[in-house]
Design an enzyme around this catalytic site. Structure first.
Site, PDB file in Angstrom:
ATOM      1  N   GLY A  46       1.066  -1.114   0.161  1.00  0.00           N
ATOM      2  CA  GLY A  46      -0.292  -0.161  -0.202  1.00  0.00           C
ATOM      3  C   GLY A  46       0.477   1.032  -0.210  1.00  0.00           C
ATOM      4  O   GLY A  46       2.254   1.359   0.193  1.00  0.00           O
ATOM      5  N   GLN A  51       3.632  10.109   1.281  1.00  0.00           N
ATOM      6  CA  GLN A  51       4.439   9.049   1.130  1.00  0.00           C
ATOM      7  C   GLN A  51       5.205   9.516   0.627  1.00  0.00           C
ATOM      8  O   GLN A  51       6.779   9.667  -0.165  1.00  0.00           O
ATOM      9  CB  GLN A  51       4.039   8.429   1.431  1.00  0.00           C
ATOM     10  CG  GLN A  51       3.665   7.380   2.813  1.00  0.00           C
ATOM     11  CD  GLN A  51       2.972   6.047   3.086  1.00  0.00           C
ATOM     12  OE1 GLN A  51       2.276   5.555   2.280  1.00  0.00           O
ATOM     13  NE2 GLN A  51       4.282   4.937   3.252  1.00  0.00           N
ATOM     14  N   CYS A  91       5.839  -0.611   7.212  1.00  0.00           N
ATOM     15  CA  CYS A  91       5.867   1.290   6.340  1.00  0.00           C
ATOM     16  C   CYS A  91       6.709   1.229   5.359  1.00  0.00           C
ATOM     17  O   CYS A  91       7.916   1.046   5.716  1.00  0.00           O
ATOM     18  CB  CYS A  91       5.609   2.128   7.249  1.00  0.00           C
ATOM     19  SG  CYS A  91       4.877   3.735   6.544  1.00  0.00           S
ATOM     20  N   LEU A  92       6.438   1.589   4.159  1.00  0.00           N
ATOM     21  CA  LEU A  92       7.788   1.724   3.491  1.00  0.00           C
ATOM     22  C   LEU A  92       8.253   3.665   3.850  1.00  0.00           C
ATOM     23  O   LEU A  92      10.010   3.937   3.446  1.00  0.00           O
ATOM     24  CB  LEU A  92       6.899   2.321   2.181  1.00  0.00           C
ATOM     25  CG  LEU A  92       6.643   1.191   0.507  1.00  0.00           C
ATOM     26  CD1 LEU A  92       6.058   1.319  -0.127  1.00  0.00           C
ATOM     27  CD2 LEU A  92       7.983   0.302   0.818  1.00  0.00           C
ATOM     28  N   HIS A 133      -4.211   1.766   7.309  1.00  0.00           N
ATOM     29  CA  HIS A 133      -2.452   2.075   7.410  1.00  0.00           C
ATOM     30  C   HIS A 133      -2.354   3.376   6.658  1.00  0.00           C
ATOM     31  O   HIS A 133      -1.809   4.370   6.988  1.00  0.00           O
ATOM     32  CB  HIS A 133      -1.828   1.393   7.799  1.00  0.00           C
ATOM     33  CG  HIS A 133      -0.695   1.792   7.192  1.00  0.00           C
ATOM     34  ND1 HIS A 133       0.613   1.217   8.201  1.00  0.00           N
ATOM     35  CD2 HIS A 133       0.510   2.140   6.482  1.00  0.00           C
ATOM     36  CE1 HIS A 133       1.704   1.343   7.896  1.00  0.00           C
ATOM     37  NE2 HIS A 133       1.736   1.956   7.149  1.00  0.00           N
ATOM     38  N   GLU A 134      -3.075   2.824   5.244  1.00  0.00           N
ATOM     39  CA  GLU A 134      -2.636   4.196   4.474  1.00  0.00           C
ATOM     40  C   GLU A 134      -3.169   5.658   4.506  1.00  0.00           C
ATOM     41  O   GLU A 134      -3.286   6.467   4.221  1.00  0.00           O
ATOM     42  CB  GLU A 134      -3.123   4.190   3.152  1.00  0.00           C
ATOM     43  CG  GLU A 134      -2.122   2.531   3.160  1.00  0.00           C
ATOM     44  CD  GLU A 134      -0.524   2.141   2.716  1.00  0.00           C
ATOM     45  OE1 GLU A 134      -0.322   4.129   2.970  1.00  0.00           O
ATOM     46  OE2 GLU A 134       0.158   1.236   2.946  1.00  0.00           O
ATOM     47  N   HIS A 137      -1.822   7.557   6.664  1.00  0.00           N
ATOM     48  CA  HIS A 137      -1.251   8.670   6.329  1.00  0.00           C
ATOM     49  C   HIS A 137      -1.713   9.989   5.747  1.00  0.00           C
ATOM     50  O   HIS A 137      -1.163  10.726   6.273  1.00  0.00           O
ATOM     51  CB  HIS A 137      -0.623   8.319   5.670  1.00  0.00           C
ATOM     52  CG  HIS A 137       0.518   7.048   5.769  1.00  0.00           C
ATOM     53  ND1 HIS A 137       2.011   7.837   6.171  1.00  0.00           N
ATOM     54  CD2 HIS A 137       0.367   5.646   5.333  1.00  0.00           C
ATOM     55  CE1 HIS A 137       2.719   6.941   6.118  1.00  0.00           C
ATOM     56  NE2 HIS A 137       1.891   5.241   6.342  1.00  0.00           N
TER      57      HIS A 137
END
Length: 169
Positions: A46, A51, A91-92, A133-134, A137
Site C-alpha cells: 500500500g 508518502q 511501512c515504506l 494504515h494508508e 497517512h
C-alpha cells in the site's frame, strides 16, 4: 510511469494532512500509475500519496500474492468499523521496522476509483488493516504513533542510522 521518491521519517512532510482531490483527471491518473509503480518497486502492499510528497487524498493498494489486484482509493471515507485485530505492520516510510498495531478487524469505506466513479467496499483481514494504515497517512499519522514514546524513539534512531548507511553506499 515513473518511480517516485518515498519520504522517510523524520521528514515532517509525512505529517501533512492531505487535501481532497477536486477532480479525477489525467494528472490524477498519472499520479495513481506512478504510485503503483513506486509501491511495486519498493515491494510494498500500500502507498498513500503523502508518502511521495503529494498531499492529496489518494491511496493505492495491492495485497494479492500475484500483484494483480490493484485498488485505488481517491478521497476515501471510513463509514463503519468493527472488531479488533492487529498484526506487525511495516511501512515504506519507516524502512525495515515493524510493530504490532491495534486495528479494526473489518471496515466499510466509500471512495472514488481511478476513473472518478464512487464505490463502497467492505474489507476484512489484511486488506482492512492496509486500508486503515494508508488512511492514517492521509491525516499525517504513522503506525509508530500507536507505540510508546520509547519504542518510537528506538524506531527513529534505527531508521536514521539506516538512511545514513545508505547515503554512504
Amino acid at each position: 510511469m515513473s518511480v517516485l521518491q518515498v519520504l522517510h521519517i523524520p521528514d515532517e512532510r509525512l505529517r501533512k494532512v492531505a487535501k481532497p482531490v477536486e477532480e479525477v483527471n489525467a494528472e490524477i491518473q498519472r499520479i495513481v500509475d506512478d504510485m503503483f509503480e513506486t509501491m511495486y518497486a519498493e515491494e510494498g502492499i500500500g502507498l498513500a500519496a503523502t508518502q511521495v510528497d503529494i498531499h492529496q487524498r489518494i491511496i493505492v493498494i495491492d495485497v494479492s500474492e500475484n500483484r494483480d489486484e490493484r485498488l485505488v482509493l481517491i478521497n476515501p471515507e471510513l463509514l463503519e468499523k468493527s472488531g479488533e485485530t492487529g498484526i506487525e505492520e511495516g511501512c515504506l516510510s519507516i524502512p525495515e521496522q515493524r510493530a504490532l498495531v491495534p486495528r479494526a478487524e473489518k471496515v466499510k469505506i466509500r471512495a472514488l476509483d481511478r476513473d472518478g466513479k464512487p464505490f463502497e467496499l467492505e474489507a476484512d483481514g489484511l486488506l482492512a488493516i492496509c486500508i486503515q494504515h494508508e488512511m492514517d497517512h492521509l491525516v499525517g499519522k504513522l503506525f509508530m504513533d500507536y507505540l510508546s514514546p520509547l519504542k518510537q524513539q528506538r524506531i527513529r534512531q534505527k531508521v536514521e542510522k539506516l538512511d545514513r548507511l545508505k547515503a554512504r553506499a
